[in-house]
Scaffold this motif. Structure first.
Motif, PDB file in Angstrom:
ATOM      1  N   ASN A   1      -0.658 -13.844   0.648  1.00  0.00           N
ATOM      2  CA  ASN A   1      -1.845 -13.886   1.498  1.00  0.00           C
ATOM      3  C   ASN A   1      -2.467 -12.705   2.056  1.00  0.00           C
ATOM      4  O   ASN A   1      -1.738 -11.558   1.740  1.00  0.00           O
ATOM      5  CB  ASN A   1      -1.313 -14.838   2.651  1.00  0.00           C
ATOM      6  N   GLN A   2      -3.877 -12.782   2.500  1.00  0.00           N
ATOM      7  CA  GLN A   2      -4.411 -11.892   3.074  1.00  0.00           C
ATOM      8  C   GLN A   2      -3.739 -10.975   4.197  1.00  0.00           C
ATOM      9  O   GLN A   2      -4.071  -9.914   4.139  1.00  0.00           O
ATOM     10  CB  GLN A   2      -5.912 -12.234   3.536  1.00  0.00           C
ATOM     11  N   ASN A   3      -2.881 -11.607   4.910  1.00  0.00           N
ATOM     12  CA  ASN A   3      -2.383 -11.054   5.966  1.00  0.00           C
ATOM     13  C   ASN A   3      -0.983 -10.652   5.995  1.00  0.00           C
ATOM     14  O   ASN A   3      -0.338 -10.459   6.783  1.00  0.00           O
ATOM     15  CB  ASN A   3      -2.620 -11.755   7.493  1.00  0.00           C
ATOM     16  N   GLU A   4      -0.634 -10.415   4.476  1.00  0.00           N
ATOM     17  CA  GLU A   4       0.580 -10.110   4.181  1.00  0.00           C
ATOM     18  C   GLU A   4       0.490  -8.656   3.578  1.00  0.00           C
ATOM     19  O   GLU A   4      -0.363  -8.428   3.091  1.00  0.00           O
ATOM     20  CB  GLU A   4       1.511 -10.809   3.195  1.00  0.00           C
ATOM     21  N   TYR A   5       1.656  -7.874   3.907  1.00  0.00           N
ATOM     22  CA  TYR A   5       1.450  -6.297   3.774  1.00  0.00           C
ATOM     23  C   TYR A   5       2.913  -5.938   2.958  1.00  0.00           C
ATOM     24  O   TYR A   5       3.815  -6.698   3.357  1.00  0.00           O
ATOM     25  CB  TYR A   5       1.210  -5.458   4.870  1.00  0.00           C
ATOM     26  N   GLY A   6       2.796  -4.944   2.189  1.00  0.00           N
ATOM     27  CA  GLY A   6       4.231  -4.443   1.748  1.00  0.00           C
ATOM     28  C   GLY A   6       4.152  -2.857   1.770  1.00  0.00           C
ATOM     29  O   GLY A   6       3.248  -2.119   2.224  1.00  0.00           O
ATOM     30  N   ILE A   7       5.919  -2.342   1.803  1.00  0.00           N
ATOM     31  CA  ILE A   7       5.898  -0.948   1.562  1.00  0.00           C
ATOM     32  C   ILE A   7       7.124  -0.695   0.553  1.00  0.00           C
ATOM     33  O   ILE A   7       7.734  -1.474   0.310  1.00  0.00           O
ATOM     34  CB  ILE A   7       6.674  -0.656   2.827  1.00  0.00           C
ATOM     35  N   LEU A   8       6.383  -0.012  -0.385  1.00  0.00           N
ATOM     36  CA  LEU A   8       7.270   0.563  -1.644  1.00  0.00           C
ATOM     37  C   LEU A   8       7.655   1.763  -1.659  1.00  0.00           C
ATOM     38  O   LEU A   8       6.927   2.948  -1.190  1.00  0.00           O
ATOM     39  CB  LEU A   8       6.297  -0.012  -2.792  1.00  0.00           C
ATOM     40  N   ILE A   9       8.825   1.927  -2.182  1.00  0.00           N
ATOM     41  CA  ILE A   9       9.360   3.514  -2.054  1.00  0.00           C
ATOM     42  C   ILE A   9      10.167   3.549  -3.492  1.00  0.00           C
ATOM     43  O   ILE A   9      11.033   2.592  -3.679  1.00  0.00           O
ATOM     44  CB  ILE A   9      10.548   3.571  -1.140  1.00  0.00           C
ATOM     45  N   CYS A  10       9.930   4.876  -4.174  1.00  0.00           N
ATOM     46  CA  CYS A  10      10.830   5.158  -5.188  1.00  0.00           C
ATOM     47  C   CYS A  10      10.913   6.864  -5.199  1.00  0.00           C
ATOM     48  O   CYS A  10      10.495   7.237  -4.182  1.00  0.00           O
ATOM     49  CB  CYS A  10      10.105   4.641  -6.674  1.00  0.00           C
ATOM     50  N   GLY A  11      11.447   7.378  -6.098  1.00  0.00           N
ATOM     51  CA  GLY A  11      11.786   8.922  -5.873  1.00  0.00           C
ATOM     52  C   GLY A  11      10.266   9.739  -5.589  1.00  0.00           C
ATOM     53  O   GLY A  11      10.268  10.389  -4.639  1.00  0.00           O
ATOM     54  N   THR A  12       9.251   9.276  -6.159  1.00  0.00           N
ATOM     55  CA  THR A  12       8.079   9.981  -5.920  1.00  0.00           C
ATOM     56  C   THR A  12       6.945   9.166  -5.333  1.00  0.00           C
ATOM     57  O   THR A  12       5.986   9.610  -4.988  1.00  0.00           O
ATOM     58  CB  THR A  12       7.537  10.598  -7.141  1.00  0.00           C
ATOM     59  N   GLY A  13       7.210   7.774  -5.539  1.00  0.00           N
ATOM     60  CA  GLY A  13       6.072   6.723  -5.186  1.00  0.00           C
ATOM     61  C   GLY A  13       5.178   6.670  -6.328  1.00  0.00           C
ATOM     62  O   GLY A  13       4.206   5.637  -6.304  1.00  0.00           O
ATOM     63  N   ILE A  14       5.206   7.357  -7.201  1.00  0.00           N
ATOM     64  CA  ILE A  14       4.134   7.293  -8.413  1.00  0.00           C
ATOM     65  C   ILE A  14       4.295   6.000  -9.300  1.00  0.00           C
ATOM     66  O   ILE A  14       3.508   5.191  -9.412  1.00  0.00           O
ATOM     67  CB  ILE A  14       4.213   8.636  -9.196  1.00  0.00           C
ATOM     68  N   GLY A  15       5.624   6.006  -9.754  1.00  0.00           N
ATOM     69  CA  GLY A  15       5.724   5.062 -10.651  1.00  0.00           C
ATOM     70  C   GLY A  15       5.710   3.494  -9.935  1.00  0.00           C
ATOM     71  O   GLY A  15       4.956   2.758 -10.496  1.00  0.00           O
ATOM     72  N   ILE A  16       6.037   3.502  -8.842  1.00  0.00           N
ATOM     73  CA  ILE A  16       6.362   2.147  -8.238  1.00  0.00           C
ATOM     74  C   ILE A  16       4.864   1.711  -7.816  1.00  0.00           C
ATOM     75  O   ILE A  16       4.388   0.532  -7.994  1.00  0.00           O
ATOM     76  CB  ILE A  16       7.364   2.039  -6.905  1.00  0.00           C
ATOM     77  N   SER A  17       4.178   2.776  -7.372  1.00  0.00           N
ATOM     78  CA  SER A  17       2.584   2.284  -7.077  1.00  0.00           C
ATOM     79  C   SER A  17       1.591   2.122  -8.174  1.00  0.00           C
ATOM     80  O   SER A  17       1.051   0.948  -8.185  1.00  0.00           O
ATOM     81  CB  SER A  17       1.940   3.401  -6.293  1.00  0.00           C
TER      82      SER A  17
END
Length: 150
Positions: A59-75
């Protein structure tokens, strides 16, 4: 910002930062739904957690936080999904612009490249910054991940 849900996920490299961020969110009266991983012991694949984030963020009002070693791969993995606008942020300015100009619905960090205190400041900025709309809406629409599709 109207926030209905915040999801958080990481691979093994991001596990410790993810746990610290979850505690920090509680101090802001925000609760994150933890999608895993649940340990730093076993190596896991970041695309699995980016995909899980995309499956849950609906939904439009749902958000996320993603983390990996550098952030590059997961993004990169997260942005393969049409309704995701994941921004790998490195400082308060990029966290602000991710929301204000790009209407990002996920912020990503590198656990090996981001100090926990910096991540917390970026999270505060990300979740307190509104999308500016206007000419930026036209640009976000050209990404093919229109806000209306959520």
């Amino acid at each position: 910002m109207n926030i209905e849900k915040i999801f958080i996920a990481s691979d093994h490299a991001g596990f410790e930062l993810k746990d610290e961020i979850k505690k920090f969110l509680q101090t802001l009266n925000l609760t994150a739904i933890d999608l895993g991983t649940n340990s730093s012991e076993a190596s896991v694949d970041y695309p699995d957690f980016a995909n899980l984030m995309a499956e849950n963020l609906k939904n439009q009002n749902e958000y996320g936080i993603l983390i990996c070693g550098t952030g590059i791969g997961i993004s990169i993995a997260a942005n393969r999904h049409k309704h995701i606008r994941c921004a790998l942020c490195h400082d308060i300015y990029t966290a602000s612009m991710a929301r204000e100009h790009n209407d990002a619905n996920i912020i990503a960090f590198g656990a090996r490249t981001t100090k926990p205190e910096d991540a917390k400041e970026m999270i505060k900025k990300f979740f307190s910054t509104e999308f500016a709309g206007g000419r930026h809406l036209r640009r976000v629409d050209k990404l093919g991940c229109c806000r209306a599709q959520l």
